[in-house]
Write an enzyme that holds these catalytic residues in place. Sequence first.
Site, PDB file in Angstrom:
ATOM      1  CB  SER A 170      -0.903   0.011   1.240  1.00  0.00           C
ATOM      2  OG  SER A 170      -1.534   1.267   1.382  1.00  0.00           O
TER       3      SER A 170
ATOM      4  CE1 TYR B 108      -6.521   4.351  -2.433  1.00  0.00           C
ATOM      5  CE2 TYR B 108      -5.053   3.921  -0.588  1.00  0.00           C
ATOM      6  CZ  TYR B 108      -6.242   3.688  -1.257  1.00  0.00           C
ATOM      7  OH  TYR B 108      -7.149   2.805  -0.743  1.00  0.00           O
TER       8      TYR B 108
ATOM      9  CB  THR C  61      -6.627   1.920  -5.265  1.00  0.00           C
ATOM     10  OG1 THR C  61      -5.814   0.776  -5.018  1.00  0.00           O
ATOM     11  CG2 THR C  61      -7.959   1.765  -4.544  1.00  0.00           C
TER      12      THR C  61
ATOM     13  CE  LYS D  83      -7.436  -3.522  -3.908  1.00  0.00           C
ATOM     14  NZ  LYS D  83      -8.103  -2.560  -3.024  1.00  0.00           N
TER      15      LYS D  83
ATOM     16  CG  HIS E  60     -11.385  -0.234  -0.753  1.00  0.00           C
ATOM     17  ND1 HIS E  60     -10.619   0.423  -1.688  1.00  0.00           N
ATOM     18  CD2 HIS E  60     -10.735  -0.080   0.427  1.00  0.00           C
ATOM     19  CE1 HIS E  60      -9.564   0.967  -1.080  1.00  0.00           C
ATOM     20  NE2 HIS E  60      -9.609   0.677   0.200  1.00  0.00           N
TER      21      HIS E  60
HETATM   22  C1  FNR Z   1      -7.605  -2.270   2.753  1.00  0.00           C
HETATM   23  N1  FNR Z   1      -7.717  -2.134   1.362  1.00  0.00           N
HETATM   24  C2  FNR Z   1      -6.871  -1.272   0.705  1.00  0.00           C
HETATM   25  N2  FNR Z   1      -6.900  -1.197  -0.668  1.00  0.00           N
HETATM   26  C3  FNR Z   1      -6.039  -0.388  -1.323  1.00  0.00           C
HETATM   27  O1  FNR Z   1      -6.079  -0.345  -2.545  1.00  0.00           O
HETATM   28  N3  FNR Z   1      -5.140   0.359  -0.615  1.00  0.00           N
HETATM   29  C4  FNR Z   1      -5.054   0.349   0.722  1.00  0.00           C
HETATM   30  O2  FNR Z   1      -4.220   1.028   1.321  1.00  0.00           O
HETATM   31  C5  FNR Z   1      -5.969  -0.473   1.424  1.00  0.00           C
HETATM   32  N4  FNR Z   1      -5.963  -0.503   2.790  1.00  0.00           N
HETATM   33  C6  FNR Z   1      -6.728  -1.420   3.455  1.00  0.00           C
HETATM   34  C7  FNR Z   1      -6.601  -1.539   4.829  1.00  0.00           C
HETATM   35  C8  FNR Z   1      -7.305  -2.518   5.501  1.00  0.00           C
HETATM   36  C9  FNR Z   1      -7.135  -2.652   6.994  1.00  0.00           C
HETATM   37  C10 FNR Z   1      -8.173  -3.395   4.802  1.00  0.00           C
HETATM   38  C11 FNR Z   1      -8.935  -4.479   5.519  1.00  0.00           C
HETATM   39  C12 FNR Z   1      -8.324  -3.255   3.442  1.00  0.00           C
HETATM   40  C13 FNR Z   1      -8.644  -3.027   0.597  1.00  0.00           C
HETATM   41  C14 FNR Z   1      -7.963  -4.355   0.249  1.00  0.00           C
HETATM   42  O3  FNR Z   1      -6.942  -4.180  -0.691  1.00  0.00           O
HETATM   43  C15 FNR Z   1      -8.955  -5.367  -0.341  1.00  0.00           C
HETATM   44  O4  FNR Z   1      -9.646  -4.790  -1.423  1.00  0.00           O
HETATM   45  C16 FNR Z   1      -9.973  -5.909   0.661  1.00  0.00           C
HETATM   46  O5  FNR Z   1      -9.406  -5.989   1.954  1.00  0.00           O
HETATM   47  C17 FNR Z   1     -10.440  -7.286   0.228  1.00  0.00           C
HETATM   48  O6  FNR Z   1     -11.427  -7.759   1.078  1.00  0.00           O
HETATM   49  P1  FNR Z   1     -11.172  -8.807   2.286  1.00  0.00           P
HETATM   50  O7  FNR Z   1     -10.281  -9.919   1.768  1.00  0.00           O
HETATM   51  O8  FNR Z   1     -10.551  -8.027   3.394  1.00  0.00           O
HETATM   52  O9  FNR Z   1     -12.550  -9.254   2.594  1.00  0.00           O
HETATM   53  C1  LAC Z   2      -8.656   1.702   3.709  1.00  0.00           C
HETATM   54  C2  LAC Z   2      -7.837   2.588   2.790  1.00  0.00           C
HETATM   55  C3  LAC Z   2      -6.610   3.138   3.321  1.00  0.00           C
HETATM   56  O1  LAC Z   2      -9.491   0.954   3.189  1.00  0.00           O
HETATM   57  O2  LAC Z   2      -7.617   1.984   1.570  1.00  0.00           O
HETATM   58  O3  LAC Z   2      -8.532   1.813   4.941  1.00  0.00           O
END
Ligand code: FNR
Ligand code: LAC
Length: 350
Positions: A103, A127, A153, A224, A248
């Site tokens: 990330s 981002y 994303t 994404k 997400h």
């Molecule tokens: C995320 N996700 C996420 N996506 C992204 O593109 N950049 C990011 O910084 C983050 N940060 C993030 C933090 C946390 C704590 C979570 C749980 C999720 C989304 C992540 O990439 C993904 O799309 C989802 O977590 C997929 O779903 P599941 O497997 O958690 O159900």
């Molecule tokens: C989140 C962001 C940082 O889902 O992607 O927390």
Amino acid sequence: VDHESLEAAAREVMSPAAYHYVAGGSDDEITVAENTAAWRRVRLLPHVLNDVSTVSHAATLLGADMTAPVLVAPMATQRLAHDEGEKAMARGAARAGTVMVVSTMATATLEDIAAAAPGGTLWFQFYVHRDRGLSEDLVRRAEAAGYEAVVLTVDVPVLSNRRREAEHHFQLPDGMTVANLDTSLESVEGSGLAEYTNAAFDPGLTPDDIGWIKSIVDLPVVVKGVLRADDAVRATDAGADAVIVSNHGGRQMDGAIASADALPAVVEAVGGNVPVLVDGGIRGGNDVFKALALGASAVLVGRPLYWALAAGGEDGVAGYLEEIHTELARAMALCGVADLSEIDSSLIAS
Ligand code: FNR
Ligand code: LAC
């Protein structure tokens, strides 16, 4: 995989604010619940009388060789789970032979994460900030540090309303920063993440930004956060090398369709041209199998790996991924397929 125990073990070692940040979603968390439920609704039509003495789930995606098509989803601020944060996640992913998507909001610099896992394959989740100079610098640094793809994303034009973050005044503890950006997400009132994101992320992204990234770095661009076939076509027409069907993890538009339910239309629209990946609610090897049968080239796993990191560090991450690989191999044998190339929609009972 026993997710409930894993999540419970992680909860014991994380602060309440950190736990709820990871576990939570937006508004009423309808989509969080739907994501897991949708995989559970899919019904299979297994083959028998096929020779499955040897089952192979090795995969290659955008030039990356993987033990199985299961990647580590990009997740922010992993030192909230474990002292070694992203570095331990990267080492665990490398040991299990898969790609970690790092990330933008990591709690170590992208260079330090790359240095921590020399044999691993890393992709950079991007981002785009309103400050395009800073944004350009981020992707250039990722390319220089050996990252092999940019994951753009596109589903965070603004941060969603996340009640759990607001209640706990989510911000990073003393001594921890989003290292690439030098902020600790200080909360003025509610969620410090919402305050940072809404001020800093660029809400003006269009398909042209895919070309913009390609004019800066010579890396494949993966988009994404797509849920609609028409948007998948807009992204690939603009040069996307792959798309990730994702809501997400139910953390952005609440009430959005489950990723499993959105997948088939996107596969139909662009699956012949570029790999289609999916994430959201994937909790075990059977879910991975269902995603592949619905046309995905690979999946990403989010929260369970955060819990595995919290509960067991690098070993926890590698162990979780290896367990998913074992489950996928078993699902393949039980469905009469010896190779990933044999998994298709004829295995779905509709
Ligand atoms: C995320 N996700 C996420 N996506 C992204 O593109 N950049 C990011 O910084 C983050 N940060 C993030 C933090 C946390 C704590 C979570 C749980 C999720 C989304 C992540 O990439 C993904 O799309 C989802 O977590 C997929 O779903 P599941 O497997 O958690 O159900
Ligand atoms: C989140 C962001 C940082 O889902 O992607 O927390």
